[in-house]
Design a protein around this motif. Sequence first.
Motif, PDB file in Angstrom:
ATOM      1  N   SER A 181      12.780  45.439 -24.077  1.00 11.17           N
ATOM      2  CA  SER A 181      12.734  44.011 -24.378  1.00 11.17           C
ATOM      3  C   SER A 181      14.109  43.371 -24.266  1.00 11.17           C
ATOM      4  O   SER A 181      14.245  42.248 -23.768  1.00 11.17           O
ATOM      5  N   SER A 195       7.241  36.656 -24.329  1.00  7.40           N
ATOM      6  CA  SER A 195       8.133  37.660 -23.774  1.00  7.40           C
ATOM      7  C   SER A 195       7.350  38.916 -23.429  1.00  7.40           C
ATOM      8  O   SER A 195       6.145  39.037 -23.694  1.00  7.40           O
ATOM      9  N   ALA A 197       7.656  41.752 -24.772  1.00  5.85           N
ATOM     10  CA  ALA A 197       7.417  42.571 -25.959  1.00  5.85           C
ATOM     11  C   ALA A 197       6.532  41.864 -26.988  1.00  5.85           C
ATOM     12  O   ALA A 197       6.563  42.216 -28.170  1.00  5.85           O
TER      13      ALA A 197
END
Length: 859
Positions: A181, A195, A197
């Motif tokens: 990440s 995102s 993650a």
Amino acid sequence: MTSNKLEYDSALGGSVSLPTHVQTYRYAANVVQEIRQLIDEVRNPVSRKLVFQTLPKHMRRRAMSHHPKRLPRKYRAAHRSQMSKAGKPQQTKRPSRKHRRRPSNLLRDYLRRQRRQVWLETHIWHAKRFHMVERWGYRLPQASCDKTYRACYRASAEHCLLQDISFFACIELKGKVTDLSAGFSRLTSPKCGFSIAAKTYTTGRREGSIDLFRDGKYPEYALGRACFMWRPLDSDDTANSEEISRTLWVWIHPSAYPALLEELIKVFQLISVNSIQVHIKPDEPSDDECIDVQKKDKSSKPLKPKEQRRLQFMTKSLAFERIKRYRNEKSCIELNDLKDAINRFRLTGHLAQSVLVQAFKPKQINENTTTTWLHKLFEENTHSKSTHESQSEFWENCSELSSPGELLSNMILALNIEDPRLNRPKKRTKALPAQPLNPTGLDFLLNVKNNLGQSVLWNSEVRDELCKSMIVPSEYSKLRAKHAAVPGARCQFEEEMQAVPVILIQRPGSQLAQYKRLCYGCGWDVIAPAGYGMSIWLSLIMWGAKPGGLREFETVAREMGTEEYLPDTVAGRVLATTRHQELRAKYFRKPPNKRHNYQKLAIVSPFRAPFPELVRDWTTDALQKCSAPSAFHILRDRALLQQLLLHIQGKLKVYPEGIPENCLIQLQLRMKARGNLEDFSLICLPTRGDFKRNLRQIKNENHDPVFTEPLATDKSECVRKNLRQMHKKLLKRLRARRVREKRKRQETSNTRVYISPANTATRVAEQFQRMCKLWLPEGHKELYSVRNQCQREVFGYAPTAHFSYTEATVCAIGYVTPAGLKKLLQLCCQTNVRQPMCLMRSPKSRHYRFACFKLNLNV
């Protein structure tokens, strides 16, 4: 005394007396000379016809000019000499088709043709039915040879459209979620969406998409949009999910693949690992395992060269060779390049669910059959059997659904199915959905288990073993011919064939009903191991899927109101450059009287959208206006796009601040009335008079254009004419000079004189380039007036435009500058226009017509 007799010419007024005897030696000399001439004429006949043209008509053949063996044997030598004098190259003898179609020779020829361009597993099937093009290092199908444009749209809207997208590159990353990440945070921005993650993705239940950029270069230098999926966790690893090593697959377009690989190596500080085979284990094996592996390697026989070539052709991948591997010893992050090692197919349409249900049947475990990899998996892992049963149960419940859009968006479902060749119908059949579900049968859609995405395809050893141990089509046909007692019935060996693991990824399609047709573009993506691509493809085709090519990617994206390749990405720039070169070359292949004079039409750039120059003209910075064209990017900030949408709808009175000047805003444009648009159409600002004239035309039911561009003057027309005349005079003068030289040398020579060639190719090429610049001045210095190139201010371009079947009118995907959009919205507010409209104009037309637009939030 005898008198002289009158001869035959006495009536003409004279008389001729003939001699009484003939001199023999003189007569004989004249006859010999005549005989010699006749013999020469017979031996060396002078004829303006070719040899094959002197034959009788019943012996003439069209192929005689190409194949000397079509002529009688005595004329072949003369025919070859005539053809050689004509400059025709000597043809080498080509092997017979029977020799070329032998399996060994055919395979060798296929491998030779794959050296320059990579083939997909379905290449031979497509090559017989599609127009093939070279793109991104692959040989890919462009469009069907039949007229299937409307049929492909109907398939994507109501039935099932099938496309092979195995050319998308897959990159495998292994490491901790926090480390991965942190690395991807440098390549993207949270302003573009979730995102990599996010919790909804790290569980492995869904596939996500993310916009990637150069390291720290957001929002400029976009690489493209990539899809990613996490390997699901086992039930034992859920507690320590942040500490264990996870596996991530990233799918990227092949044009952006080299740039993304370079950025990942730089961000994660990876070092290439050489001389490592494909068979990699994630953990270090113990001593006992190493001994077992050595025994297996010794017992297994090496493959013969013919078998290696066959496997290489069958897989089109690097599964049996070395793959690129990179590793960071400090952070324990690994990168494996799985490009061309996995198949991926895309099914679009509501009947995609029915096609997959008919083609993919979960493997039923029979304890009496021989042990396969699935039996061994159940023996080694106790949870794998329950996972297989839950996946099969969920898939059986999905058989009653009528569309993939009813499932969880972007969900991942793994299956272990029977060999697709076992469930193939005898003739092509259209798969139809079952009866609709009862309300009580929807519980399985709400309670989706977490283990549905677990698959053995994540293991590289299993993928390679699957491809090696599969029964090739030729062996399968032989076994069927040997064991099939009843045609169409299953044989005993088919029950013992190994299961095929696949991963299904749901695609929701359009999710905004106010923007586009709801659920249009929904479907499934199928990920399959190497070697099984052709078997799965044929099974899906036989169950009613409509095959499509690269053209259908653009068509489906256009119907969804988006664009496949954004102009600021790597793929978009490569495509724009290719299209510009092809269209420009096609334009100059036409004679001058068949070309559109774009200078008279007041069109600066007819074959590309000059976005850098457009952004430069609309910027407020005076220094930047005088400089070179600036870089641009597409606005992807979700918050700014949402505020802009509210302002267009009238719910937000203030124009949103913070929008950079060098960005472009994507719009979906729709023609209000008549009019046709083409690619690279202009998006212009209307005037108050245009709005008033439009109202009068609507009242009077007048369909004329709102405004017509007056013809501009072509300042280069006289220059082109003078240059053309001077160039012709120069070529004639050079030719006359060479003719005089040849005649002069011929006077003093007894043999045929050959003089040097003209060598005017350089001058002709320079003249062509000079004329091209006069026809289309597309340099940066000449593009100072992109904004004011015509009577209406240009504030955007539409690179793609076509008739839309979902909208039943002409639509386009365009990009406009923020300053121009702000000026348009202010003008619409001042003139009390409820729905904002702009003017659009095709580059080959002088007519302006109104078009309404919508803002796309999911850029």
